[in-house]
Design an enzyme around this catalytic site. Structure first.
Site, PDB file in Angstrom:
ATOM      1  CE  LYS A 115     -34.995  -3.426  14.944  1.00  0.00           C
ATOM      2  NZ  LYS A 115     -35.622  -3.928  13.754  1.00  0.00           N
TER       3      LYS A 115
ATOM      4  CE  LYS B   6     -46.350  -3.370  12.761  1.00  0.00           C
ATOM      5  NZ  LYS B   6     -45.723  -3.051  11.500  1.00  0.00           N
TER       6      LYS B   6
ATOM      7  CE  LYS C  87     -40.135   7.431  16.880  1.00  0.00           C
ATOM      8  NZ  LYS C  87     -40.306   8.756  16.291  1.00  0.00           N
TER       9      LYS C  87
END
Ligand code: TRP
Length: 326
Positions: free
Chosen positions: A195, A115, A198
């Site tokens: 994977k 992240k 969105k």
């Protein structure tokens, strides 16, 4: 004897897609149906503050996620279902855990590293995210945590946190284990090596609320076999989805056709889109109704957080005593 406590959460990312459904929600529904567990399911909105959402987006997405989870069949009479920011104690317990958690343990977390790279910066919140997650679980003395592969490291940290606490203050929290179930990995429609998510773009996912026409159109564009006769991840993905949502005989017939080379991808896509559309027909109706009736939704959530609060209060009173604060 009391039932084993299961705790799991999901971030409010707006409309759920079939990857979320097969990866998490379906499993929760099965655990709920078994009647064997004391189940806590919540929307982790405090965790979403580590992301980039505006206040308005966060509010909307929490509403949608709540309505959608209920529409899939999460039953507030069987499961303690709530929004974790509505329960006082999660963040307090996270603070106590912060004081026991070595920074070096958090620096190892892969999600934190990923992240940080994605956002090109980091915050103390992002760094501390797994400690809040540990508090989410342990405040209810959760023993089992059903999560996907990417969250195992956080559950392991939760187990460590419980141990650090118990060593310093005396045995209180249970040994936490993750509950990995037989979850198929759902891949993107357009880039089936990745994977489904969105963040790749809406063309890559099928959302549970999409109309039959939308589902059909998305699947029409899905990647199947590329030339060269290599193993085709796109085809495997569509077949895997048909196995989940379709009729067994139809699925078996496509598997045979795949093997003998007679498969027609157009037919596979049509069967799959019919199956998905049918599977979520009732979901779409319930979702619509709940989103129109925000009073009802609020009432359900208030009832859930009240139930959770009771348990959180009881456990926090003991924790406070153990650590020596008033
Ligand atoms: N981090 C989890 C995710 O992104 C969401 C989450 C927050 C969670 N708190 C939790 C999951 C506690 C299980 C238990 O998927």
């Amino acid at each position: 004897m009391s039932k084993p406590v299961i705790v799991s959460g999901i971030q409010p990312t707006g409309n759920l897609h079939i990857g979320n459904y097969l990866g998490a929600v379906k499993n929760w529904l099965e655990l709920q149906k078994s009647g064997k567990y004391d189940l806590y399911i919540f929307i982790a909105d405090l965790h979403s503050l580590t992301g980039k959402l505006t206040a308005q987006q966060l509010r909307e997405q929490v509403q949608i996620t709540a309505a959608e989870l209920l529409a899939t069949g999460i039953d507030p009479n069987k499961t303690t279902f709530f929004i974790h920011s509505q329960v006082i104690g999660h963040a307090d317990l996270a603070w106590i855990f912060n004081c026991l958690t070595p920074m070096s343990e958090l620096e190892r977390m892969t999600q934190y590293k990923d992240k940080t790279q994605q956002l090109n910066k980091t915050t103390a919140g992002l760094f501390d995210y797994p400690v809040l997650q540990a508090a989410d679980i342990l405040i209810y003395k959760g023993a089992l945590v059903p999560v996907g592969q990417d969250q195992i490291q956080h559950v392991e940290l939760t187990r460590d946190v419980a141990r650090w606490f118990n060593n310093k203050y005396g045995e209180f929290f249970p040994e936490v284990k993750h509950l990995l179930t037989n979850v198929p990995k759902v891949m993107s429609l357009l880039e089936p090596e990745k994977k489904m998510g969105k963040s790749l773009g809406l063309g890559h996912v099928i959302e549970l609320c999409e109309t039959p026409e939308e589902i059909e159109n998305k699947l029409k564009r899905a990647v199947t076999a590329t030339s060269g006769g290599e193993a085709a991840p796109g085809v495997a993905n569509l077949l895997g989805l048909l196995k989940e949502f379709g009729d067994k005989n139809i699925y078996d017939a496509f598997v045979v056709a795949e093997k003998d080379g007679s498969i027609r991808y157009g037919d596979l896509k049509k069967s799959l889109s019919d199956a998905i559309a049918k599977h979520f027909a009732i979901f779409r109706e319930k979702r619509e109704k709940l989103l129109k009736d925000s009073k009802k939704l609020e009432k359900i959530l208030a009832k859930g957080s009240k139930k959770a609060q009771k348990v959180a209060d009881k456990n926090m009173a003991e924790v406070r005593k153990l650590v020596g604060i008033k």
